[in-house]
Design a protein around this motif. Structure first.
Motif, PDB file in Angstrom:
ATOM      1  N   GLN A 153       0.697  -3.545  -8.552  1.00 27.84           N
ATOM      2  CA  GLN A 153       0.235  -4.094  -7.038  1.00 27.84           C
ATOM      3  C   GLN A 153      -0.402  -5.467  -7.507  1.00 27.84           C
ATOM      4  O   GLN A 153      -0.616  -6.217  -6.573  1.00 27.84           O
ATOM      5  N   TYR A 157      -8.035  -1.673  -1.056  1.00 27.25           N
ATOM      6  CA  TYR A 157      -7.393  -0.756  -2.150  1.00 27.25           C
ATOM      7  C   TYR A 157      -8.531   0.162  -2.527  1.00 27.25           C
ATOM      8  O   TYR A 157      -8.134   1.289  -3.064  1.00 27.25           O
ATOM      9  N   LEU A 213       0.821  -1.131   0.020  1.00 24.01           N
ATOM     10  CA  LEU A 213       0.072  -0.024   0.148  1.00 24.01           C
ATOM     11  C   LEU A 213       0.746   1.190   0.059  1.00 24.01           C
ATOM     12  O   LEU A 213       0.577   2.314  -0.647  1.00 24.01           O
ATOM     13  N   LEU A 233      -2.448  -0.231 -10.071  1.00 27.00           N
ATOM     14  CA  LEU A 233      -3.281  -1.125  -9.521  1.00 27.00           C
ATOM     15  C   LEU A 233      -2.982  -2.649 -10.263  1.00 27.00           C
ATOM     16  O   LEU A 233      -2.776  -3.680  -9.703  1.00 27.00           O
TER      17      LEU A 233
END
Length: 171
Positions: free
Chosen positions: A134, A67, A23, A130
């Motif tokens: 991630q 998220y 994060l 994202l």
């Protein structure tokens, strides 16, 4: 998360240990500022505690829930500062938090990529962070952004196309 939701706040330690670095990196890629990213990460876990009752496992995974919350915190930050995210001043300075480079690519390749990523429109940068940095699946991103998977695929395609263009325009 279900234990945290039921009031066992000490169980948040495991979630923090598992998610705080990814994060932080998410915020770092969006804000391009270490201190701001640390603050946003801290605020995120404060909100997890504060809004723990809103977690509904039937509506998606914990990962997509956190998220979505991170995305909202970043949006609040941008509104508060009335600015769009900046660019990396030195792409190599945050290496300790980023994954190791696969063999075959030079440091200058990664610097060019970081510069191109910083030049992307904020919405394109967010979708690539994202999905690619991630590692979220399109279904998870669709829950985070509250749009269809097909729309996510189109956004990723357009973002990659713009990133490719910016990357290869550099000398």
């Amino acid at each position: 998360m279900l234990l945290v939701k039921d009031g066992h706040l000490s169980e948040l330690t495991e979630l923090f240990d598992r998610y705080h670095v990814p994060l932080y990196n998410f915020f770092l890629r969006l804000t391009v500022d270490k201190v701001t990213s640390e603050d946003l990460t801290q605020n995120l876990f404060y909100r997890v505690i504060r809004y723990r009752q809103s977690y509904q496992p039937a509506q998606g995974t914990f990962r997509s829930w956190i998220y979505r919350m991170a995305r909202n915190i970043h949006a609040d930050h941008c509104k508060e500062k009335q600015k769009s995210p900046g660019r990396l001043s030195d792409p190599g300075e945050d290496e300790e938090k980023l994954e190791d480079s696969p063999a075959g690519y030079s440091e200058s390749d990664y610097q060019r990529l970081d510069l191109a990523l910083a030049l992307l429109q904020p919405e394109h940068r967010e979708i690539l962070v994202l999905s690619r940095y991630q590692g979220l699946k399109y279904e998870e991103i669709s829950k985070i952004k509250d749009i269809s998977v097909a729309a996510i695929k189109v956004q990723v395609y357009r973002a990659i196309r713009q990133l490719r263009s910016l990357y290869f325009k550099q000398s």
